[in-house]
Design a protein around this motif. Structure first.
Motif, PDB file in Angstrom:
ATOM      1  N   VAL A   1     102.961  28.695  18.648  1.00  0.00           N
ATOM      2  CA  VAL A   1     103.546  30.018  19.301  1.00  0.00           C
ATOM      3  C   VAL A   1     104.048  29.662  20.361  1.00  0.00           C
ATOM      4  CG1 VAL A   1     103.131  32.273  20.206  1.00  0.00           C
ATOM      5  CG2 VAL A   1     101.594  31.411  18.109  1.00  0.00           C
ATOM      6  N   SER A   2     103.856  28.683  21.121  1.00  0.00           N
ATOM      7  CA  SER A   2     104.668  28.389  22.504  1.00  0.00           C
ATOM      8  C   SER A   2     105.945  27.872  22.094  1.00  0.00           C
ATOM      9  CB  SER A   2     103.848  27.097  23.321  1.00  0.00           C
ATOM     10  OG  SER A   2     102.609  27.585  23.544  1.00  0.00           O
ATOM     11  N   LEU A   3     106.512  27.757  20.846  1.00  0.00           N
ATOM     12  CA  LEU A   3     107.710  27.521  20.637  1.00  0.00           C
ATOM     13  C   LEU A   3     108.828  28.648  20.935  1.00  0.00           C
ATOM     14  CD1 LEU A   3     107.496  25.485  16.995  1.00  0.00           C
ATOM     15  CD2 LEU A   3     108.138  24.577  19.348  1.00  0.00           C
ATOM     16  N   ASP A   4     108.289  29.883  21.249  1.00  0.00           N
ATOM     17  CA  ASP A   4     109.270  30.834  21.683  1.00  0.00           C
ATOM     18  C   ASP A   4     109.572  30.555  23.178  1.00  0.00           C
ATOM     19  OD1 ASP A   4     106.893  31.628  22.901  1.00  0.00           O
ATOM     20  OD2 ASP A   4     107.162  33.760  22.378  1.00  0.00           O
ATOM     21  N   GLY A   5     108.945  29.768  23.882  1.00  0.00           N
ATOM     22  CA  GLY A   5     109.105  29.453  25.187  1.00  0.00           C
ATOM     23  C   GLY A   5     108.635  30.473  26.258  1.00  0.00           C
ATOM     24  N   ASP A   6     107.879  31.597  25.856  1.00  0.00           N
ATOM     25  CA  ASP A   6     107.227  32.400  26.752  1.00  0.00           C
ATOM     26  C   ASP A   6     105.637  32.471  26.703  1.00  0.00           C
ATOM     27  OD1 ASP A   6     107.721  34.874  28.396  1.00  0.00           O
ATOM     28  OD2 ASP A   6     106.264  35.608  27.182  1.00  0.00           O
TER      29      ASP A   6
ATOM     30  N   THR B   1     113.613  36.328  18.455  1.00  0.00           N
ATOM     31  CA  THR B   1     114.813  35.701  18.271  1.00  0.00           C
ATOM     32  C   THR B   1     115.694  36.016  19.333  1.00  0.00           C
ATOM     33  OG1 THR B   1     114.468  35.390  15.697  1.00  0.00           O
ATOM     34  CG2 THR B   1     116.898  35.142  16.698  1.00  0.00           C
ATOM     35  N   SER B   2     115.744  37.313  19.693  1.00  0.00           N
ATOM     36  CA  SER B   2     116.729  37.779  20.694  1.00  0.00           C
ATOM     37  C   SER B   2     116.566  37.296  22.085  1.00  0.00           C
ATOM     38  CB  SER B   2     116.725  39.460  20.789  1.00  0.00           C
ATOM     39  OG  SER B   2     117.106  39.887  19.452  1.00  0.00           O
ATOM     40  N   MET B   3     115.051  37.077  22.213  1.00  0.00           N
ATOM     41  CA  MET B   3     114.534  36.462  23.421  1.00  0.00           C
ATOM     42  C   MET B   3     114.802  35.092  23.578  1.00  0.00           C
ATOM     43  SD  MET B   3     110.582  36.652  25.045  1.00  0.00           S
ATOM     44  CE  MET B   3     109.984  35.559  23.430  1.00  0.00           C
ATOM     45  N   ILE B   4     114.808  34.225  22.471  1.00  0.00           N
ATOM     46  CA  ILE B   4     115.342  32.947  22.659  1.00  0.00           C
ATOM     47  C   ILE B   4     116.817  32.787  22.876  1.00  0.00           C
ATOM     48  CG2 ILE B   4     115.504  30.574  21.246  1.00  0.00           C
ATOM     49  CD1 ILE B   4     112.862  31.535  19.943  1.00  0.00           C
ATOM     50  N   MET B   5     117.536  33.792  22.190  1.00  0.00           N
ATOM     51  CA  MET B   5     119.074  33.680  22.239  1.00  0.00           C
ATOM     52  C   MET B   5     119.468  34.466  23.554  1.00  0.00           C
ATOM     53  SD  MET B   5     120.062  34.303  18.332  1.00  0.00           S
ATOM     54  CE  MET B   5     121.851  34.442  18.774  1.00  0.00           C
ATOM     55  N   GLU B   6     118.558  34.741  24.217  1.00  0.00           N
ATOM     56  CA  GLU B   6     118.969  35.569  25.438  1.00  0.00           C
ATOM     57  C   GLU B   6     120.019  36.636  25.205  1.00  0.00           C
ATOM     58  OE1 GLU B   6     119.842  32.551  28.197  1.00  0.00           O
ATOM     59  OE2 GLU B   6     117.909  31.628  28.556  1.00  0.00           O
TER      60      GLU B   6
ATOM     61  N   ASN C   1     107.545  45.740  10.666  1.00  0.00           N
ATOM     62  CA  ASN C   1     106.466  45.068  12.112  1.00  0.00           C
ATOM     63  C   ASN C   1     107.094  43.598  12.174  1.00  0.00           C
ATOM     64  OD1 ASN C   1     105.810  47.633  13.075  1.00  0.00           O
ATOM     65  ND2 ASN C   1     104.133  47.649  11.660  1.00  0.00           N
ATOM     66  N   ALA C   2     106.783  42.878  11.233  1.00  0.00           N
ATOM     67  CA  ALA C   2     107.168  41.429  10.908  1.00  0.00           C
ATOM     68  C   ALA C   2     108.682  41.110  11.471  1.00  0.00           C
ATOM     69  CB  ALA C   2     106.688  40.910   9.784  1.00  0.00           C
ATOM     70  N   LEU C   3     109.467  41.803  10.772  1.00  0.00           N
ATOM     71  CA  LEU C   3     110.806  41.744  10.937  1.00  0.00           C
ATOM     72  C   LEU C   3     111.453  42.064  12.456  1.00  0.00           C
ATOM     73  CD1 LEU C   3     112.623  42.804   7.678  1.00  0.00           C
ATOM     74  CD2 LEU C   3     112.478  40.388   8.571  1.00  0.00           C
ATOM     75  N   LEU C   4     110.780  43.418  12.973  1.00  0.00           N
ATOM     76  CA  LEU C   4     110.828  43.528  14.235  1.00  0.00           C
ATOM     77  C   LEU C   4     110.447  42.452  15.259  1.00  0.00           C
ATOM     78  CD1 LEU C   4     111.810  45.764  16.347  1.00  0.00           C
ATOM     79  CD2 LEU C   4     109.489  46.925  15.930  1.00  0.00           C
ATOM     80  N   THR C   5     109.236  41.911  15.044  1.00  0.00           N
ATOM     81  CA  THR C   5     108.680  40.998  15.822  1.00  0.00           C
ATOM     82  C   THR C   5     109.630  39.748  15.806  1.00  0.00           C
ATOM     83  OG1 THR C   5     106.601  41.891  15.718  1.00  0.00           O
ATOM     84  CG2 THR C   5     106.717  39.526  16.633  1.00  0.00           C
TER      85      THR C   5
ATOM     86  N   PRO D   1     118.055  40.713  28.734  1.00  0.00           N
ATOM     87  CA  PRO D   1     117.067  40.332  29.566  1.00  0.00           C
ATOM     88  C   PRO D   1     115.668  40.444  28.943  1.00  0.00           C
ATOM     89  CG  PRO D   1     118.632  41.406  30.839  1.00  0.00           C
ATOM     90  CD  PRO D   1     118.999  41.491  29.437  1.00  0.00           C
ATOM     91  N   ILE D   2     114.665  39.747  29.135  1.00  0.00           N
ATOM     92  CA  ILE D   2     113.515  39.848  28.317  1.00  0.00           C
ATOM     93  C   ILE D   2     112.760  41.097  28.667  1.00  0.00           C
ATOM     94  CG2 ILE D   2     110.769  38.950  28.128  1.00  0.00           C
ATOM     95  CD1 ILE D   2     112.325  36.128  28.435  1.00  0.00           C
ATOM     96  N   PRO D   3     112.452  41.666  29.887  1.00  0.00           N
ATOM     97  CA  PRO D   3     112.081  43.052  30.098  1.00  0.00           C
ATOM     98  C   PRO D   3     112.706  44.031  29.237  1.00  0.00           C
ATOM     99  CG  PRO D   3     112.428  41.901  32.265  1.00  0.00           C
ATOM    100  CD  PRO D   3     113.013  41.163  30.953  1.00  0.00           C
ATOM    101  N   VAL D   4     114.081  44.025  29.068  1.00  0.00           N
ATOM    102  CA  VAL D   4     114.572  45.257  28.269  1.00  0.00           C
ATOM    103  C   VAL D   4     114.257  45.063  27.002  1.00  0.00           C
ATOM    104  CG1 VAL D   4     116.922  45.807  27.629  1.00  0.00           C
ATOM    105  CG2 VAL D   4     116.628  45.095  29.993  1.00  0.00           C
ATOM    106  N   LEU D   5     114.313  43.974  26.500  1.00  0.00           N
ATOM    107  CA  LEU D   5     113.863  43.621  25.095  1.00  0.00           C
ATOM    108  C   LEU D   5     112.520  44.251  24.565  1.00  0.00           C
ATOM    109  CD1 LEU D   5     115.208  39.901  24.505  1.00  0.00           C
ATOM    110  CD2 LEU D   5     116.258  42.004  23.479  1.00  0.00           C
ATOM    111  N   PHE D   6     111.622  43.688  25.652  1.00  0.00           N
ATOM    112  CA  PHE D   6     110.297  44.117  25.324  1.00  0.00           C
ATOM    113  C   PHE D   6     110.298  45.814  25.284  1.00  0.00           C
ATOM    114  CE2 PHE D   6     108.590  39.746  25.557  1.00  0.00           C
ATOM    115  CZ  PHE D   6     107.905  39.861  24.329  1.00  0.00           C
ATOM    116  N   LEU D   7     110.975  46.230  26.266  1.00  0.00           N
ATOM    117  CA  LEU D   7     110.888  47.642  26.618  1.00  0.00           C
ATOM    118  C   LEU D   7     111.493  48.596  25.320  1.00  0.00           C
ATOM    119  CD1 LEU D   7     112.079  49.475  29.885  1.00  0.00           C
ATOM    120  CD2 LEU D   7     112.459  50.511  27.574  1.00  0.00           C
ATOM    121  N   LEU D   8     112.469  47.883  24.881  1.00  0.00           N
ATOM    122  CA  LEU D   8     112.920  48.358  23.718  1.00  0.00           C
ATOM    123  C   LEU D   8     112.228  48.214  22.311  1.00  0.00           C
ATOM    124  CD1 LEU D   8     116.752  47.296  23.925  1.00  0.00           C
ATOM    125  CD2 LEU D   8     115.917  49.768  24.196  1.00  0.00           C
TER     126      LEU D   8
END
Length: 467
Positions: free
Chosen positions: A108-113, A282-287, A273-277, A290-297
Motif C-alpha cells: 500500500v505504501s507504493l502510493d507514496g502517502d 492515481t490522481s494523488m500520485i499524478m498530482e 467505490n473501488a474505481l473511486l478509490t 493538492p492532496i487535501p482537495v482530492l480527499f475533500l472531494l
C-alpha cells in the motif's frame, strides 16, 4: 545555548510521553511553550504557533477528510475482500498475521502517502490482532518500518526533497539505492517473521472458528461476571456481539471489519467505490490536485453516493469524528512544537552544531557520516528541515573531499524507517490513533528495530557501492 535547549526540549518531550506522564497533545503544546519562554522569546510564541499551524494546516485538512473517506470505505465493505484474503492466508496464525501486516503495508505504501498506508493497513489488520489478542504495538511497529523503507520512492517525499535541495535527478538518487532498500525491506519482513514467531509462541495457533468461539465464550463470561459484580465496575461490560454502552465501545467498531451483516454495507456499489478509490490514489500520485482537495472531494462523493439520506451521512461523520478529532488535534499540537523549533532558531543551531563536530578526517567518508546522522536528525526534525537545511551543508563538506553529492543524497535516505515514527510526523498519529496504541508504547517498541533497519540499509548501500 539554543542547541542545548533544543535537544533538552526534545528529550523532555520524549521522556514524558514514554513514561506516560503527559499525553502527546499536552506535551506537544506545553513543553515548547515553556522552552520558548526559557529562550527569552515568549512574546513571539503566538507568531511561532501561527506559522507552524499555517504550515501544517493542509496536512491536518488532508488527514481529516482522508479519515472520513477511508472510514466510509471501511463501512461500505471496500476492504472486506482484503481482510478475507489475509484471513485465508494467515489462518489465525500470529506469525502469518505479522508477516502479512508487513507485506500489506509495503504494498500500500507504493502510493507514496504514509497516512493512507496506515489507514488501510490498520483497517484490514486491527480486527485480527484484537480477536487473537496479539500485541498491537507489533502491528504499528512493523507497519511503520515497512512504510519507512517504501517512503523513499521518488514520489514519496524524501527522495524528491534530496533531489531538489542538491539539484539532482531523483531517478539518479533512487535507482542505485534499490538493492540496498530491498535488503532493508527483507530485513523488515524477517523481523516480522521473528516477532510473529514470538507471538505464536505466546498465543498458540487457532483456527478462525476457534478464535470466534473463544471470543464469544469470554464475552458471555464477562457479562455474567459484570452482572454479579454490580454496575460500577466499568470493565468491558457489554452484551455479546453488540456495541453496547460499555467503556470499550471503540473496540467493537474495530471488530466490525469482519461483520458481514453490518447495515452500512453497500455491495451493489462495490465497484463504484473501488474505481473511486483507484481514481483518487492515481490522481494523488499524478498530482492532478493538492492532496487535501482530492480527499475533500472524495469524501463528499463517497458520502453522497453511498449514503444519499442526510441522517445517514451525519451518522457516518459522527462515527468517525473521534478519529478525526484525535488526529487533527495531534497535528495542530505538533504545529506548536515545530513552530517553536523553527521560529526560535533551535533547529538551525542543532543542525549546525552536529555538522561542526564532524572531524576533518571524516571528510572523505561524508556519505557514511550523512547516513549515520540521518537517523537522529530525521527523527528530531522534519524532512524539510533535514533535506533543505542540513543536507546541502553535508553535501558541500563531502564534495570538498571528493565525495559525490549523489552518494551523500542516497545516504540521506537511510533514516526514513526511523523517521516514520518521529513525533513530528503527522501520519504516525493516524497509525497509533486507529490502532488504539499509546504513542509512548509505540516509540519504546519501534525505535530500536527501526534503527537496526536503517543501519542494515546503510551497510547494504556501502556493500553495493552506492553510498
Amino acid at each position: 545555548m539554543l542547541t542545548i535547549l533544543g535537544f533538552a526540549m526534545i528529550a523532555t518531550f520524549l521522556v514524558l510521553i514514554m513514561l506516560k506522564k503527559m499525553s502527546p497533545i499536552a506535551a506537544l503544546v506545553l513543553i515548547p511553550a515553556l522552552f520558548c519562554v526559557f529562550v527569552g522569546k515568549g512574546a513571539h510564541l503566538g507568531d511561532y504557533v501561527i506559522d507552524g499551524v499555517s504550515t501544517l494546516a493542509p496536512t491536518a485538512a488532508m488527514l481529516m477528510f482522508a479519515i472520513v473517506y477511508f472510514g466510509v470505505m471501511i463501512d461500505v465493505g471496500l476492504f472486506d475482500p482484503i481482510v478475507r484474503g489475509i484471513l485465508k492466508f494467515c489462518k489465525a496464525d500470529p506469525m502469518r498475521i505479522v508477516v502479512g501486516t508487513a507485506v500489506l503495508a509495503a504494498i500500500v505504501s507504493l502510493d507514496g502517502d504514509g497516512s493512507t498506508t496506515f489507514m488501510i493497513t490498520v483497517s484490514a489488520m486491527y480486527p485480527l490482532y484484537k480477536r487473537l489478542r496479539m500485541s498491537l504495538v507489533v502491528m504499528t511497529g512493523v507497519a511503520a518500518m515497512a512504510n519507512g523503507v517504501m517512503n523513499t520512492v521518488p514520489w514519496g517525499g524524501p527522495t524528491a526533497r534530496a533531489a531538489t535541495a542538491l539539484k539532482l535527478d531523483a531517478g539518479d538518487i533512487f535507482v542505485p539505492m534499490i538493492p540496498a532498500l530491498l535488503v532493508g525491506l527483507l530485513g523488515v519482513f524477517f523481523l516480522a517473521y521473528v516477532l510473529g514467531l514470538r507471538e505464536r509462541k505466546r498465543l498458540g495457533v487457532l483456527t478462525l472458528e476457534e478464535a470466534l468461539e473463544r471470543e464469544k465464550a469470554e464475552e458471555t463470561e464477562t457479562v455474567l461476571v459484570g452482572a454479579g459484580s454490580g454496575a460500577g465496575s466499568g470493565k468491558d461490560v457489554r452484551p455479546a456481539g453488540g456495541s453496547g454502552a460499555g467503556t470499550d465501545a471503540g473496540d467493537d467498531a474495530g471488530f466490525q471489519g469482519l461483520d458481514p451483516n453490518r447495515p452500512t454495507l453497500r455491495p451493489r456499489l462495490y465497484w463504484f467505490n473501488a474505481l473511486l478509490t483507484v481514481a483518487l490514489l492515481t490522481s494523488m500520485i499524478m498530482e492532478l490536485l493538492p492532496i487535501p482537495v482530492l480527499f475533500l472531494l472524495g469524501a463528499a462523493i463517497a458520502l453522497t453516493v453511498n449514503f444519499p439520506h442526510l441522517p445517514d451521512q451525519k451518522a457516518r461523520i459522527a462515527a468517525h469524528a473521534d478519529n478525526v478529532l484525535n488526529v487533527s488535534g495531534m497535528v495542530f499540537a505538533a504545529a506548536v512544537f515545530t513552530g517553536v523549533l523553527q521560529g526560535t532558531g533551535m533547529v538551525d543551531h542543532m543542525a549546525t552544531s552536529l555538522v561542526d563536530v564532524i572531524p576533518d578526517g571524516m571528510g572523505p567518508h561524508m556519505a557514511l557520516v550523512t547516513g549515520v546522522l540521518s537517523l537522529p536528525l530525521t527523527y528530531f526534525m522534519s524532512n524539510d528541515g533535514f533535506y533543505f537545511g542540513v543536507l546541502p551543508v553535508l553535501a558541500e563538506a563531502g564534495a570538498a573531499h571528493g565525495v559525490s553529492p549523489l552518494e551523500t543524497a542516497r545516504a540521506s535516505l537511510v533514516g526514513q524507517p526511523l523517521h516514520m515514527s518521529s513525533p513530528l510526523v503527522p501520519a504516525v498519529y493516524v497509525l497509533v490513533g486507529m490502532a488504539k496504541v499509546e504513542f509512548g508504547d509505540h516509540t519504546r517498541f519501534v525505535v530500536k528495530w527501526a534503527a537496526l533497519t536503517c543501519l542494515l540499509i546503510l551497510g547494504a548501500g556501502i556493500l553495493f557501492g552506492t553510498v
